[in-house]
Design an enzyme around this catalytic site. Structure first.
Site, PDB file in Angstrom:
ATOM      1  CD  GLU A 150      -4.294  -6.135   2.472  1.00 61.07           C
ATOM      2  OE1 GLU A 150      -4.997  -5.524   3.517  1.00 61.07           O
ATOM      3  OE2 GLU A 150      -3.336  -5.373   2.479  1.00 61.07           O
ATOM      4  CB  CYS A 207       9.220  11.932   2.312  1.00 66.48           C
ATOM      5  SG  CYS A 207       9.758  12.770   3.643  1.00 66.48           S
ATOM      6  CD  GLU A 230      -3.642  -1.048   2.107  1.00 66.36           C
ATOM      7  OE1 GLU A 230      -2.895   0.400   3.488  1.00 66.36           O
ATOM      8  OE2 GLU A 230      -4.160  -1.567   1.758  1.00 66.36           O
ATOM      9  CB  CYS A 240      12.045  14.756  -0.611  1.00 66.19           C
ATOM     10  SG  CYS A 240      12.017  12.954   0.288  1.00 66.19           S
ATOM     11  CE  LYS A 262      -7.001  -4.448  21.527  1.00 71.27           C
ATOM     12  NZ  LYS A 262      -6.864  -3.121  21.102  1.00 71.27           N
ATOM     13  CE1 TYR A 263     -11.375  -5.808  20.375  1.00 78.15           C
ATOM     14  CE2 TYR A 263     -10.598  -3.276  20.221  1.00 78.15           C
ATOM     15  CZ  TYR A 263     -11.343  -4.787  21.063  1.00 78.15           C
ATOM     16  OH  TYR A 263     -11.358  -4.609  22.329  1.00 78.15           O
TER      17      TYR A 263
END
Ligand SMILES: [Zn+2]
Length: 689
Positions: free
Chosen positions: A322, A170, A165, A175, A371-372
């Site tokens: 995904e 920056c 992704e 840069c 985690k959820y």
């Protein structure tokens, strides 16, 4: 001991473009390095139940595979791959560079990005490496090379997954230096740069490349990234940022290519503004993307995004890399996918060209910010949950389908043009209306085509347009190269071109055409625009549309062109304000075809009327266009034709089958004219014939 991947001879064979698989790869991101061995056993037993055959491995393992600069340890990947192979599963193997390890940022602080406000960050999060950092570029490519060298011949590996992704920006000194190099390559001379940026405005004439600094909150911007005093420099920094990230992808890919000719991809994010995926596409063997819609009523938006991703590689199938099986965790409010919705959306991806259906992720994280986030297996590892049962049921369906749809193409006669340059230029513009949003407008136009059941390609402005009967170009703000002539050619040979307000306004440098609006599109459209009014979001100006035998009073909003027909016929007129009774929508006969101009943002019913009329002229309205909520998509391969019926609506509908065929999901034989009843979330995959 391994060799330096950057100095060995590259593979000489041509890489294949798509992985070779026996069926639609099914599975997703798998991170067993976060779990003890007994859990791996439990995982694979569950994968068998769900017919999961493909695992994406190693996306975030850098701190394990290279625990210190001088130490590579790929044993964890070897164990995961060996186990996958032993279980009969294939692997999309990541380079693992999606998040940098702490030691790297500690040793090389330059790796941490400087943000838009000018703040140099310290270690944290992911996707946060400065793409100009020599240390990051060297170490990321070296790791990719090590992983590829070690596992190029591993029988489980079928594709490479670089980083994850890509995104963000920056504004550090490294840069800035790279930006100046990029500008010198683009413009050659400072005179050309000053002209492109119209630098004489506000006394900005540059006399030394070193005077150029990145446009951010400390320089040209106020009120954030979209408010700039100089659109030219900001537009170029967006282009540069996309190119600069692309360079890091290419460096990892080159390192892989020293050792392997398997397909290389990275997972895109659909309509993601910061990266011009069209400029990346030629460097990927296989396009893939992560589908996380912003809400649960996004069927048409997802269709558009699938079409955009399929358009990246000229219609070649892509991978759905995904999606969540159940629930996301990143929104403020995260509803679960309702029963049947995961299956419906998975089949929608296949219907639009996906040759893989993959989830994030296989087992739910025990800690940190995901985690959820839902997973195939929850924290308890249960296989008797609703969501696991749905995952397993879909796995059985995909297994039964086999390889039938692999490689199938969409026979589209309609193109929607999508252009990151126009997106950027329009949304960083001061005037005429900040509420005019590129993505929203493209979604609205695509939706009208989708509702009418048209098969649509979403393609770059450089695409070959000779294969299309209808070309729709919403907000074609910037007209580059020979695009105007190629659009004229579409109409000349009998096709239809549709474009809108704020089109044909600026050249590739984002400077206005010194001509009547809409500049190079004026001849095709047969109009002149004298003024463009803008109003607050709640203001509606009624537009009376008369198209053939259809008549409709719809609303228009946001921006309102005052259109003077120069040969075009008036199809819609404003109903209010000082321009009441004047042209809002026009159609110009051009050659054997025609060109429409929508001089304002029409409400959806107005767009539906116009675009359905356009499709009807070419016989391109779909057979189920009038069935509410029913999507119809077509794929073809080797003389076989697959028609997908997907019911996104809330109530049962009945449609008459328009062809003989066999529903591959139910095995039911369908005869033309026979009634097919579709309950909400129902899917039919009709093999025609
Ligand atoms: Zn930087």
């Amino acid at each position: 001991m391994t060799t330096d991947p950057m100095t060995t001879d590259p593979m000489t064979t041509d890489p294949t473009t798509l992985p070779t698989t026996a069926r639609i790869p099914y599975g997703g991101d798998y991170n067993p390095e976060q779990w003890p061995d007994p859990v791996w056993d439990e995982d694979h037993r569950a994968f068998d139940l769900a017919r999961i055959d493909t695992l994406t491995v190693g996306v975030f393992v850098w701190s394990l595979t290279q625990p210190a600069e001088e130490v590579y340890d790929l044993t964890v990947l070897e164990r995961i791959l060996d186990r996958a192979q032993a279980e009969g599963r294939q692997v999309c193997l990541a380079t693992g560079t999606g998040a940098v390890p702490p030691w790297l940022a500690h040793r090389y602080p330059e790796v941490c990005r400087t943000d838009f406000e000018g703040r140099r960050h310290v270690y944290g999060q992911r996707h946060n490496a400065c793409p100009s950092s020599p240390a990051y570029r060297r170490l990321a490519a070296a790791l990719a090379g090590r992983v590829a060298e070690r596992f190029a011949d591993h029988p489980a590996v079928i594709a490479w997954h670089v980083n994850n992704e890509y995104g963000g920006a920056c504004y550090c000194d490294l840069c800035a230096a790279e930006f100046r190099i990029w500008l010198r390559e683009r413009y050659g001379t400072l005179d050309r740069l000053n002209d492109a940026w119209n630098a004489v405005f506000w006394s900005h004439r540059f006399t030394d490349w070193a005077e150029v600094v990145p446009p951010n909150a400390l320089s040209e911007h106020w009120r954030g990234p979209d408010h700039t005093a100089f659109q030219g420099i900001t537009l170029d920094y967006l282009r540069f940022t996309s190119d600069n990230l692309l360079r890091t992808f290419r460096e990892e890919k080159d390192a892989i290519r020293q050792h392997s000719d398997l397909p290389v991809t990275t997972n895109f994010m659909g309509m993601y503004r910061p990266i011009d995926y069209h400029r990346w596409a030629e460097h990927l063997d296989l396009a893939s993307w992560d589908n996380y819609p912003p809400d649960d009523r996004s069927a048409s938006r997802m269709a558009l995004t699938h079409d955009l991703m399929r358009g990246l590689k000229d219609g070649q199938p892509f991978w759905l890399m995904e999606q969540t099986p159940t629930v996301t965790a990143s929104r403020d409010v995260n509803p679960v996918k309702r029963p049947g919705v995961m299956r419906l959306w998975s089949w929608q991806a296949v219907a639009h060209g996906a040759d893989a259906v993959l989830f994030f992720q296989m087992r739910q994280s025990r800690g940190a910010c995901e985690k959820y986030h839902g997973a195939v297996l929850d924290h308890a590892g249960r296989t008797d949950t609703r969501s696991f049962r749905e995952v397993a049921a879909l796995g059985a369906e995909l297994e039964a389908l086999g390889d039938r749809t692999l490689g199938a193409r969409t026979p589209a006669r309609v193109a929607v043009l999508f252009d990151w340059d126009s997106w950027w230029a329009l949304e960083i513009s001061d005037g005429p209306n900040r509420n005019l949003r590129y993505q929203r407008t493209v979604i609205d136009h695509h939706r009208a085509l989708w509702e009418a059941g048209a098969q649509v390609d979403v393609v770059p402005v450089t695409a070959d347009l000779t294969r299309y009967d209808v070309v729709v170009a919403p907000l074609l703000h910037m007209v580059k190269g020979d695009l105007a002539e190629r659009l004229e050619a579409v109409a000349e040979r009998g096709g239809t071109v549709v474009t809108t307000v704020l089109s044909g306004r600026v050249d590739e440098d984002d400077n206005a055409f010194l001509a009547d609006v809409p500049g190079p599109l004026a001849r095709l459209l047969g109009i002149r625009v004298d003024e463009t009014d803008a109003q607050a979001p709640e203001v509606r100006n009624p537009v009376r549309l008369v198209v053939g035998d259809d008549e409709l009073v719809t609303g228009s909003h946001t921006v309102f062109d005052l259109v003077l027909p120069q040969g075009a016929e008036v199809v819609g007129t404003y109903g209010a304000d000082f321009y009441a009774g004047t042209a809002a929508v026009t159609r110009n006969r051009f050659g054997r075809g025609e060109a429409w101009y929508l001089g304002t943002c029409l409400e959806q019913d107005g767009l539906d009327l116009v675009l359905r009329h356009v499709l009807a002229r070419h016989g391109l309205v779909g057979p189920y266009a009038d069935a509410p909520g029913v999507e119809h998509a077509v794929r073809e391969v080797d003389g076989r034709r697959y028609e997908f019926l997907l019911h996104h609506g809330d109530v049962r509908v009945e449609v008459d089958a328009h062809a003989d065929g066999t529903d591959l999901l139910s095995g039911r034989r369908v005869v033309r004219g026979e009634v097919i009843a579709l309950e909400p979330t129902d899917v039919v995959v009709l093999e025609v014939g």
